[in-house]
Design an enzyme around this catalytic site. Structure first.
Site, PDB file in Angstrom:
ATOM      1  N   LYS A 186      28.808 -64.156  41.314  1.00 29.28           N
ATOM      2  CA  LYS A 186      30.193 -63.745  41.584  1.00 29.28           C
ATOM      3  C   LYS A 186      31.011 -64.828  42.288  1.00 29.28           C
ATOM      4  O   LYS A 186      32.231 -64.861  42.172  1.00 29.28           O
ATOM      5  CB  LYS A 186      30.210 -62.464  42.420  1.00 29.28           C
ATOM      6  CG  LYS A 186      29.774 -61.245  41.624  1.00 29.28           C
ATOM      7  CD  LYS A 186      29.803 -59.988  42.471  1.00 29.28           C
ATOM      8  CE  LYS A 186      29.281 -58.816  41.652  1.00 29.28           C
ATOM      9  NZ  LYS A 186      29.309 -57.567  42.386  1.00 29.28           N
TER      10      LYS A 186
ATOM     11  N   ASN B 228      34.287 -60.499  39.719  1.00 31.00           N
ATOM     12  CA  ASN B 228      33.278 -59.783  38.934  1.00 31.00           C
ATOM     13  C   ASN B 228      33.725 -59.537  37.499  1.00 31.00           C
ATOM     14  O   ASN B 228      33.035 -58.871  36.733  1.00 31.00           O
ATOM     15  CB  ASN B 228      32.873 -58.462  39.611  1.00 31.00           C
ATOM     16  CG  ASN B 228      33.984 -57.447  39.627  1.00 31.00           C
ATOM     17  OD1 ASN B 228      35.143 -57.803  39.821  1.00 31.00           O
ATOM     18  ND2 ASN B 228      33.657 -56.198  39.425  1.00 31.00           N
TER      19      ASN B 228
ATOM     20  N   ASP C 278      35.653 -54.973  42.063  1.00 31.61           N
ATOM     21  CA  ASP C 278      34.662 -54.335  42.952  1.00 31.61           C
ATOM     22  C   ASP C 278      35.351 -53.574  44.085  1.00 31.61           C
ATOM     23  O   ASP C 278      34.912 -52.503  44.480  1.00 31.61           O
ATOM     24  CB  ASP C 278      33.733 -55.396  43.574  1.00 31.61           C
ATOM     25  CG  ASP C 278      32.559 -55.721  42.680  1.00 31.61           C
ATOM     26  OD1 ASP C 278      32.229 -54.909  41.790  1.00 31.61           O
ATOM     27  OD2 ASP C 278      31.958 -56.794  42.872  1.00 31.61           O
TER      28      ASP C 278
ATOM     29  N   THR D 116      21.509 -63.746  57.250  1.00 35.58           N
ATOM     30  CA  THR D 116      22.044 -65.091  57.499  1.00 35.58           C
ATOM     31  C   THR D 116      23.359 -64.902  58.252  1.00 35.58           C
ATOM     32  O   THR D 116      24.403 -64.596  57.661  1.00 35.58           O
ATOM     33  CB  THR D 116      22.273 -65.845  56.168  1.00 35.58           C
ATOM     34  OG1 THR D 116      21.077 -65.766  55.398  1.00 35.58           O
ATOM     35  CG2 THR D 116      22.654 -67.291  56.391  1.00 35.58           C
TER      36      THR D 116
ATOM     37  N   TYR E 267      21.819 -48.652  42.972  1.00 37.58           N
ATOM     38  CA  TYR E 267      21.774 -47.398  42.216  1.00 37.58           C
ATOM     39  C   TYR E 267      20.438 -47.208  41.492  1.00 37.58           C
ATOM     40  O   TYR E 267      20.245 -46.243  40.773  1.00 37.58           O
ATOM     41  CB  TYR E 267      22.923 -47.322  41.206  1.00 37.58           C
ATOM     42  CG  TYR E 267      23.052 -48.557  40.339  1.00 37.58           C
ATOM     43  CD1 TYR E 267      22.200 -48.790  39.276  1.00 37.58           C
ATOM     44  CD2 TYR E 267      24.012 -49.516  40.629  1.00 37.58           C
ATOM     45  CE1 TYR E 267      22.302 -49.917  38.508  1.00 37.58           C
ATOM     46  CE2 TYR E 267      24.132 -50.662  39.860  1.00 37.58           C
ATOM     47  CZ  TYR E 267      23.273 -50.850  38.806  1.00 37.58           C
ATOM     48  OH  TYR E 267      23.373 -51.985  38.043  1.00 37.58           O
TER      49      TYR E 267
HETATM   50  P1  ATR Z   1      26.083 -59.610  45.803  1.00 34.78           P
HETATM   51  O1  ATR Z   1      26.898 -60.476  44.925  1.00 34.78           O
HETATM   52  O2  ATR Z   1      25.679 -58.312  45.134  1.00 34.78           O
HETATM   53  O3  ATR Z   1      26.714 -59.352  47.132  1.00 34.78           O
HETATM   54  P2  ATR Z   1      24.361 -61.641  46.896  1.00 34.78           P
HETATM   55  O4  ATR Z   1      25.533 -62.550  46.987  1.00 34.78           O
HETATM   56  O5  ATR Z   1      23.088 -62.164  46.323  1.00 34.78           O
HETATM   57  O6  ATR Z   1      24.693 -60.365  46.035  1.00 34.78           O
HETATM   58  O7  ATR Z   1      24.115 -61.035  48.379  1.00 34.78           O
HETATM   59  C1  ATR Z   1      22.993 -60.291  48.681  1.00 34.78           C
HETATM   60  C2  ATR Z   1      23.002 -59.878  50.150  1.00 34.78           C
HETATM   61  O8  ATR Z   1      21.778 -59.168  50.410  1.00 34.78           O
HETATM   62  C3  ATR Z   1      23.026 -61.037  51.127  1.00 34.78           C
HETATM   63  O9  ATR Z   1      23.821 -60.664  52.234  1.00 34.78           O
HETATM   64  C4  ATR Z   1      21.547 -61.170  51.556  1.00 34.78           C
HETATM   65  O10 ATR Z   1      21.351 -61.702  52.838  1.00 34.78           O
HETATM   66  P3  ATR Z   1      21.399 -63.310  53.084  1.00 34.78           P
HETATM   67  O11 ATR Z   1      22.848 -63.659  53.135  1.00 34.78           O
HETATM   68  O12 ATR Z   1      20.686 -63.503  54.358  1.00 34.78           O
HETATM   69  O13 ATR Z   1      20.685 -63.922  51.920  1.00 34.78           O
HETATM   70  C5  ATR Z   1      21.137 -59.723  51.550  1.00 34.78           C
HETATM   71  N1  ATR Z   1      19.673 -59.569  51.417  1.00 34.78           N
HETATM   72  C6  ATR Z   1      18.938 -59.773  50.303  1.00 34.78           C
HETATM   73  N2  ATR Z   1      17.630 -59.512  50.559  1.00 34.78           N
HETATM   74  C7  ATR Z   1      17.550 -59.161  51.880  1.00 34.78           C
HETATM   75  C8  ATR Z   1      16.481 -58.761  52.745  1.00 34.78           C
HETATM   76  N3  ATR Z   1      15.227 -58.687  52.306  1.00 34.78           N
HETATM   77  N4  ATR Z   1      16.782 -58.437  54.010  1.00 34.78           N
HETATM   78  C9  ATR Z   1      18.056 -58.491  54.464  1.00 34.78           C
HETATM   79  N5  ATR Z   1      19.115 -58.865  53.689  1.00 34.78           N
HETATM   80  C10 ATR Z   1      18.864 -59.179  52.412  1.00 34.78           C
END
Ligand code: ATR
Length: 277
Positions: A65, A86, A101, A152, A224
Site C-alpha cells: 500500500k 489501496n 480504506d 516498531t 477477517y
Molecule cells: P497493512 O498495510 O495491512 O497495515 P503492514 O504495513 O504490513 O500491513 O503493517 C502490519 C502491522 O502489523 C505493522 O504495524 C506491524 O508491526 P511493525 O511495524 O512492528 O512491523 C504489525 N505486526 C505484524 N506482526 C506483528 C506481531 N507479531 N506483533 C505485533 N505487531 C505485528
C-alpha cells in the site's frame, strides 16, 4: 478484454477476487479479475506494462500500500493525507492512486459510536498502511483521543507526529503499564496488525490478552480470517461489541469498484460471494 485485479503478496487468503467477480457478474461487465502476486522489485515493471496489458486498475493490499506510491502520476487527496493507497486506476496514460480504506473503516464503525466519537477514547494497534487509514478516519470524525500502539515504536510516533495534535499519541507495544492504563479506559479498540490472522505470522496471538477492558468496549479487528480471531473473542468475553474485518473489506471494495467502473455494487451482493469460516 479489460482487466482489473489485486496486487498482493502472498496470495494465500485474499477474498477480493470473490467479492469483485460477484460485482462484475451482477452488472454483466466485460472485465476479468486477476491476481497479481508481486515482489516489491516487480512493481515498477508491472506499472510500466499495465496499460499494454489491458489493465484498467485494481486494488492493492499487504504489503504494497505504501510501496506503490512512487509509480503513480496522481494521488487523490486521501492518499496524500494517509500516505498509502489501496486502489489504482489507469486513465489515458496516467496512473491514479486512491485510498478507500478510511471510507471502509468509517462505515464499519457502529452508528452509535460514530455519532459520539468525540466522547470516545480510541486505541489503534499497528502502524502500517491500514493503521494510517484508521487514524485518519478517527481523526476526521474528531475522536476524543487516539493512542497508536506498535511493535516498531518509531512508526507509531511518525503517524502521531503527522497530526501535530495532542489528542493523538503513541506507545511502544512493550510499555505494558501504559497500555494497561489506556486499555482500561478505551471505548474503541482497533487491531490493524496481522496478529490473529490464520495465514499470518502469529495466528494464535492477541494483543489485548491479559489486559482489563471496559465491559461496553467496541473492538474492531481488521483481520477477517478466521471470522472470530482471539482479539474478537476476548472483546466478546468482556461483554463488548466485536466486529471483524469483513464489513470494512466490503465497504472499501464497494468504493474502489465504483471508482473503476462507475457502478455502485450493493453490499449484500458482494457479501454473498463470501464463504466465511
Ligand atoms: P497493512 O498495510 O495491512 O497495515 P503492514 O504495513 O504490513 O500491513 O503493517 C502490519 C502491522 O502489523 C505493522 O504495524 C506491524 O508491526 P511493525 O511495524 O512492528 O512491523 C504489525 N505486526 C505484524 N506482526 C506483528 C506481531 N507479531 N506483533 C505485533 N505487531 C505485528
Amino acid at each position: 478484454m479489460n482487466k482489473i485485479g489485486i496486487i498482493v503478496n502472498p496470495l494465500s487468503h485474499t477474498l477480493s477476487p470473490n467479492i469483485h467477480n460477484s460485482a462484475i457478474q451482477h452488472f454483466d461487465l466485460n472485465i476479468s479479475f486477476e491476481k497479481w502476486e508481486l515482489k516489491k522489485t516487480e512493481l515498477e515493471r508491472f506499472f510500466l506494462n499495465a496499460k499494454d496489458n489491458n489493465i484498467v486498475g485494481g486494488c492493492i493490499t499487504v504489503p504494497h500500500k505504501e510501496n506503490v506510491l512512487k509509480y503513480f502520476d496522481f494521488y487523490d487527496d486521501s492518499v496524500k493525507r494517509i500516505g498509502a493507497a489501496n486502489w489504482f486506476k489507469i486513465e489515458d496514460d496516467r496512473i491514479l492512486g486512491f485510498n478507500t480504506d478510511f471510507i471502509g473503516f468509517e462505515k464499519s464503525i457502529p452508528e452509535s459510536a460514530l455519532n459520539n466519537l468525540n466522547e470516545l477514547n480510541c486505541v489503534v494497534f499497528g502502524s502500517g498502511g491500514s493503521a494510517k487509514a484508521v487514524v485518519e478516519a478517527l481523526s476526521l470524525k474528531k475522536a476524543k483521543n487516539i493512542c497508536i500502539i506498535n511493535r516498531t515504536f518509531t512508526k507509531a510516533i511518525e503517524i502521531a507526529n503527522k497530526y501535530r495534535n495532542s489528542r493523538i499519541t503513541s506507545l511502544n507495544l512493550d510499555s505494558i503499564e501504559s497500555i494497561k492504563n489506556k486499555l482500561i479506559k478505551a471505548d474503541l479498540i482497533v487491531n490493524t496488525t496481522s496478529v490473529g490472522m490464520s495465514s499470518g505470522p502469529d495466528p494464535d496471538g492477541n494483543l489485548v490478552l491479559g489486559y482489563e477492558l471496559k465491559t461496553n468496549v467496541i473492538g474492531i479487528d481488521l483481520v477477517y480470517s478466521p471470522n472470530k480471531t482471539p482479539f474478537f473473542k476476548k472483546i466478546s468475553e468482556f461483554g463488548g461489541q466485536a466486529i471483524n474485518g469483513i464489513d470494512m473489506l466490503i465497504y472499501q471494495a464497494q468504493a474502489g469498484f465504483e471508482i473503476l467502473t462507475g457502478e455502485n455494487c450493493p453490499f449484500e451482493i458482494m457479501k454473498s460471494a463470501l464463504i466465511l469460516d
